[in-house]
Design an enzyme around this catalytic site. Structure first.
Site, PDB file in Angstrom:
ATOM      1  N   GLU A 168     100.287  67.389  92.056  1.00 35.70           N
ATOM      2  CA  GLU A 168     100.706  67.114  90.672  1.00 35.70           C
ATOM      3  C   GLU A 168      99.549  66.846  89.721  1.00 35.70           C
ATOM      4  O   GLU A 168      99.735  66.855  88.514  1.00 35.70           O
ATOM      5  CB  GLU A 168     101.689  65.925  90.657  1.00 35.70           C
ATOM      6  CG  GLU A 168     101.112  64.555  91.023  1.00 35.70           C
ATOM      7  CD  GLU A 168     101.043  64.286  92.524  1.00 35.70           C
ATOM      8  OE1 GLU A 168     101.020  65.259  93.305  1.00 35.70           O
ATOM      9  OE2 GLU A 168     100.965  63.115  92.915  1.00 35.70           O
ATOM     10  N   ASP A 175     110.598  59.667  67.583  1.00 38.84           N
ATOM     11  CA  ASP A 175     111.760  59.388  68.434  1.00 38.84           C
ATOM     12  C   ASP A 175     113.028  59.108  67.622  1.00 38.84           C
ATOM     13  O   ASP A 175     114.088  59.670  67.894  1.00 38.84           O
ATOM     14  CB  ASP A 175     111.485  58.202  69.369  1.00 38.84           C
ATOM     15  CG  ASP A 175     110.193  58.387  70.147  1.00 38.84           C
ATOM     16  OD1 ASP A 175     109.705  59.536  70.189  1.00 38.84           O
ATOM     17  OD2 ASP A 175     109.678  57.401  70.680  1.00 38.84           O
ATOM     18  N   CYS A 189     101.430  62.935 100.126  1.00 39.17           N
ATOM     19  CA  CYS A 189     100.550  61.836 100.533  1.00 39.17           C
ATOM     20  C   CYS A 189     101.328  60.761 101.315  1.00 39.17           C
ATOM     21  O   CYS A 189     101.787  61.018 102.403  1.00 39.17           O
ATOM     22  CB  CYS A 189      99.843  61.273  99.316  1.00 39.17           C
ATOM     23  SG  CYS A 189      98.413  60.310  99.785  1.00 39.17           S
ATOM     24  N   TYR A 190     101.550  59.585 100.721  1.00 40.59           N
ATOM     25  CA  TYR A 190     102.330  58.573 101.442  1.00 40.59           C
ATOM     26  C   TYR A 190     103.685  59.142 101.854  1.00 40.59           C
ATOM     27  O   TYR A 190     104.198  58.852 102.940  1.00 40.59           O
ATOM     28  CB  TYR A 190     102.517  57.320 100.578  1.00 40.59           C
ATOM     29  CG  TYR A 190     103.388  56.270 101.244  1.00 40.59           C
ATOM     30  CD1 TYR A 190     102.828  55.303 102.073  1.00 40.59           C
ATOM     31  CD2 TYR A 190     104.777  56.277 101.068  1.00 40.59           C
ATOM     32  CE1 TYR A 190     103.637  54.371 102.718  1.00 40.59           C
ATOM     33  CE2 TYR A 190     105.589  55.348 101.704  1.00 40.59           C
ATOM     34  CZ  TYR A 190     105.011  54.397 102.522  1.00 40.59           C
ATOM     35  OH  TYR A 190     105.806  53.481 103.158  1.00 40.59           O
ATOM     36  N   SER A 245     112.678  55.045  61.625  1.00 41.64           N
ATOM     37  CA  SER A 245     111.399  54.366  61.417  1.00 41.64           C
ATOM     38  C   SER A 245     110.365  55.294  60.789  1.00 41.64           C
ATOM     39  O   SER A 245     109.301  54.868  60.394  1.00 41.64           O
ATOM     40  CB  SER A 245     110.870  53.869  62.760  1.00 41.64           C
ATOM     41  OG  SER A 245     110.436  54.985  63.520  1.00 41.64           O
ATOM     42  N   GLY A 246     110.704  56.583  60.762  1.00 37.63           N
ATOM     43  CA  GLY A 246     109.704  57.542  60.295  1.00 37.63           C
ATOM     44  C   GLY A 246     108.955  58.158  61.464  1.00 37.63           C
ATOM     45  O   GLY A 246     108.212  59.109  61.307  1.00 37.63           O
ATOM     46  N   SER A 299     113.571  59.886  64.528  1.00 41.10           N
ATOM     47  CA  SER A 299     113.942  61.052  63.705  1.00 41.10           C
ATOM     48  C   SER A 299     114.687  62.086  64.533  1.00 41.10           C
ATOM     49  O   SER A 299     115.709  62.630  64.088  1.00 41.10           O
ATOM     50  CB  SER A 299     112.701  61.710  63.103  1.00 41.10           C
ATOM     51  OG  SER A 299     112.002  60.795  62.317  1.00 41.10           O
ATOM     52  N   LYS A 317     107.947  62.248  76.175  1.00 37.17           N
ATOM     53  CA  LYS A 317     107.547  62.391  74.762  1.00 37.17           C
ATOM     54  C   LYS A 317     107.359  63.854  74.355  1.00 37.17           C
ATOM     55  O   LYS A 317     107.818  64.275  73.297  1.00 37.17           O
ATOM     56  CB  LYS A 317     106.245  61.627  74.531  1.00 37.17           C
ATOM     57  CG  LYS A 317     105.828  61.535  73.086  1.00 37.17           C
ATOM     58  CD  LYS A 317     106.538  60.387  72.436  1.00 37.17           C
ATOM     59  CE  LYS A 317     106.142  60.203  70.995  1.00 37.17           C
ATOM     60  NZ  LYS A 317     106.776  59.011  70.437  1.00 37.17           N
ATOM     61  N   HIS A 367      97.402  65.732  96.442  1.00 40.25           N
ATOM     62  CA  HIS A 367      98.292  65.564  95.279  1.00 40.25           C
ATOM     63  C   HIS A 367      98.378  66.852  94.465  1.00 40.25           C
ATOM     64  O   HIS A 367      97.505  67.130  93.645  1.00 40.25           O
ATOM     65  CB  HIS A 367      97.783  64.424  94.394  1.00 40.25           C
ATOM     66  CG  HIS A 367      97.968  63.083  95.011  1.00 40.25           C
ATOM     67  ND1 HIS A 367      99.138  62.374  94.904  1.00 40.25           N
ATOM     68  CD2 HIS A 367      97.152  62.343  95.800  1.00 40.25           C
ATOM     69  CE1 HIS A 367      99.034  61.247  95.576  1.00 40.25           C
ATOM     70  NE2 HIS A 367      97.840  61.200  96.136  1.00 40.25           N
ATOM     71  N   GLY A 413     102.004  56.770  97.251  1.00 37.98           N
ATOM     72  CA  GLY A 413     102.121  55.344  96.968  1.00 37.98           C
ATOM     73  C   GLY A 413     100.900  54.619  97.469  1.00 37.98           C
ATOM     74  O   GLY A 413     100.166  55.143  98.317  1.00 37.98           O
TER      75      GLY A 413
END
Ligand code: XMP
Length: 518
Positions: A177, A233, A86-87, A229-230, A235, A374, A175, A59
């Site tokens: 990640e 997400d 870290c934090y 919407s095409g 679909s 996503k 970090h 953070g």
């Protein structure tokens, strides 16, 4: 939000790091389910979440700040393994009675650490020599709490990692990640598998199985309406629901006249033709274009389109009769944004076109993808055997081509842009960039410039080409696509799109620019 469907869960407490989502990504990539919650999550809530392990994020704050974010002390006393990053490590140190001090210099960037103990989180890491890690901190551990031992050191951080093995509490100053820590994934996996005892069981096929089952239970015999919407997400949401409830799903697709070439046909072919979904096309293009006549202000355009969409959608949904639920393709980043560090006041992004509908229509919301990132949604799409072109489709704004035609939207200008856009897509695809970049598209500018064609002077439109790299659309950089690709795009547009005599490439990053031009 706590999902009871998953047995092995990791809890990530968010102290506001820009990397918190990345931690979650890495954990999910290791096929372990995790959720991000704000640092102040209550202990009782944590207990009912029943995590196999807890990760404390980094953070921007210093533990010395007056309003430093603090989790409840009992988080460290649940008997659940904890990894402080870290934090998060400084918090852990402070809470367990160790000492943190301000480092003389803020350490930022690559650093070398020497690993002193190659067990558990460092199993198989740094056995060949020093390890490169990514540091970003202004405080450091001066004195470890009782029961802790140092696992690694760097020039500026004598305690770059530490552990209380008995209580299974771990801290790393760097970090793991981020990609700049090459062994980071290994370290996180070590924590998940060796320390927490998780198994890699979070897969998209298991997600599909569980979600289909729970959708069936939730929905029963009621009707669900889903707006298509095409895009990826909506679909994936629709196909998932279709698999779960079949004919009790009704899909509505609104053609607002602002779609790309062939887009409506593709959606119809797939959902009506291939799946045989109860599919309703509303061709409202005339209506939208009429309402947009003479409008040049970007915000006005967006408002009109949003408003009309809701009106058209609502009318159709009412015509279809009794529905109890409205399905929406909300993703996890939208959810986190609303609940994370910033607190519940930050609202969910309203870019889903059906925003506001559930209340007015008295429908209950169903969001089967709200736990997914996503790329996980894309994997679900693959799992459900949606066509790859659809699954890998780049984002496309709700207001469609309206925000890519600067100035007034007319049928003629829409046709010019559609043609130019298809050329950009085609060239970007054949050069192998479509899936590498975030977005690639054409924009039609509201100016004309002088050119020469044969012996004739021309005075025609300008098309701007925008190609950007991004991870989450919050920031973006213009893509360094090869000149040859740009040349092909430009030549093809100027030679074949009537009414265009100049093509320019947008070299602005976000911020301060945005991805779309309006
Ligand atoms: P900007 O232009 O703000 O765009 O940098 C960030 C991302 O969001 C998409 N975008 C939208 N998506 N409705 C949407 O569904 C919208 O109104 C909208 N406006 C922008 C944009 O394409 C980019 O991926």
């Amino acid at each position: 939000m706590t999902n009871k469907l998953y047995k092995q869960k990791i809890l990530i407490l968010d102290f506001g790091s820009q990397y918190t989502q990345l931690i979650a990504r890495r954990v999910r990539e290791a096929q372990v389910y995790c959720e991000i919650h704000p640092f102040h999550m209550e202990v009782e809530e944590i207990k009912s979440f029943a995590p196999k392990g807890i990760i404390l994020s980094g953070g921007p704050a210093s533990i010395f700040d007056q309003d430093a974010p603090l989790a409840e002390k009992e988080v460290l006393e649940l008997g659940v393994p904890v990894l402080g990053i870290c934090y998060g490590m400084q918090f852990l140190t402070q809470m367990r009675g160790g000492a943190v001090t301000k480092a003389l210099d803020r350490e930022y960037g690559n650093a070398q650490i020497s690993i002193l103990d190659h067990r558990d989180i460092f199993s198989g890491v740094g056995t060949e020599g020093d390890e490169t890690v990514w540091m970003s901190h202004g405080d450091r551990i001066e004195e470890m709490p009782e029961g802790f031992e140092s696992l690694a050191s760097s020039k500026n951080s004598p305690v770059a990692a530490m552990a209380d093995r008995e209580r299974r509490l771990f801290g790393v100053q760097f970090h793991p990640e981020v990609a700049h820590t090459p062994s980071g994934t290994r370290i996180l996996k070590n924590f998940l598998f060796h320390v927490c005892g998780c198994e890699p069981s979070w897969t998209m096929s298991s997600f599909v199985r569980r979600t289909v089952k729970s959708l069936r239970e939730t929905v029963g015999n009621e009707r669900v309406i889903c707006g298509l919407s095409g895009g990826v997400d909506s679909s994936v949401t629709a196909v998932l629901l279709y698999r779960a409830i079949g004919e009790n799903l009704s899909c509505i697709f609104v053609d607002n006249g602002l779609l790309r070439r062939g887009e409506a046909e593709e959606v119809i072919d797939l959902f009506k033709g291939h799946y045989g979904v109860d599919f309703h096309l509303v061709d409202a293009s005339e209506h939208f274009l009429e309402r947009l006549k003479g409008v040049v202000d970007p915000e006005k355009k967006r408002k009109i389109i949003g408003h009309e969409f809701i009106a058209v959608f609502e009318k159709k949904a009412k015509e279809l009769g009794k529905a109890r639920y409205l399905a929406q393709g909300t993703l996890y980043p939208d959810v986190i944004e609303s609940v994370s560090f910033k607190g519940p006041s930050a609202t969910i992004k309203s870019h889903h076109n059906v925003g506001g509908l559930p209340e007015t229509m008295n429908l209950k919301l169903i969001e089967p993808l709200r736990e997914l990132f996503k790329d996980e949604v894309r994997q679900v799409g693959m799992e459900l055997e949606l066509p790859r072109e659809l699954v890998m489709r780049q984002p496309f704004p709700g207001p469609g081509l309206a925000v890519r035609i600067l100035g007034e939207i007319t049928r003629e200008r829409l046709e010019i842009l559609r043609f130019a856009d298809i050329i950009v897509q085609d060239e970007i695809r054949s050069a192998g960039f479509y899936e590498k970049v975030w977005q690639s598209f054409a924009v039609l500018l509201p100016i004309r410039t002088v050119g020469v064609m044969g012996d004739e002077r021309t005075y025609e439109n300008v098309v701007a080409v925008r190609v950007v790299d991004s991870l989450d659309a919050m920031t973006a950089d213009w893509s360094r696509i090869p000149y040859e690709v740009m040349a092909r795009i430009s030549n093809r547009i100027i030679n074949s799109v009537k009414g265009v005599n100049r093509v320019v490439y947008d070299i602005s990053s976000k911020p301060p620019s945005t991805i779309e031009w309006e």
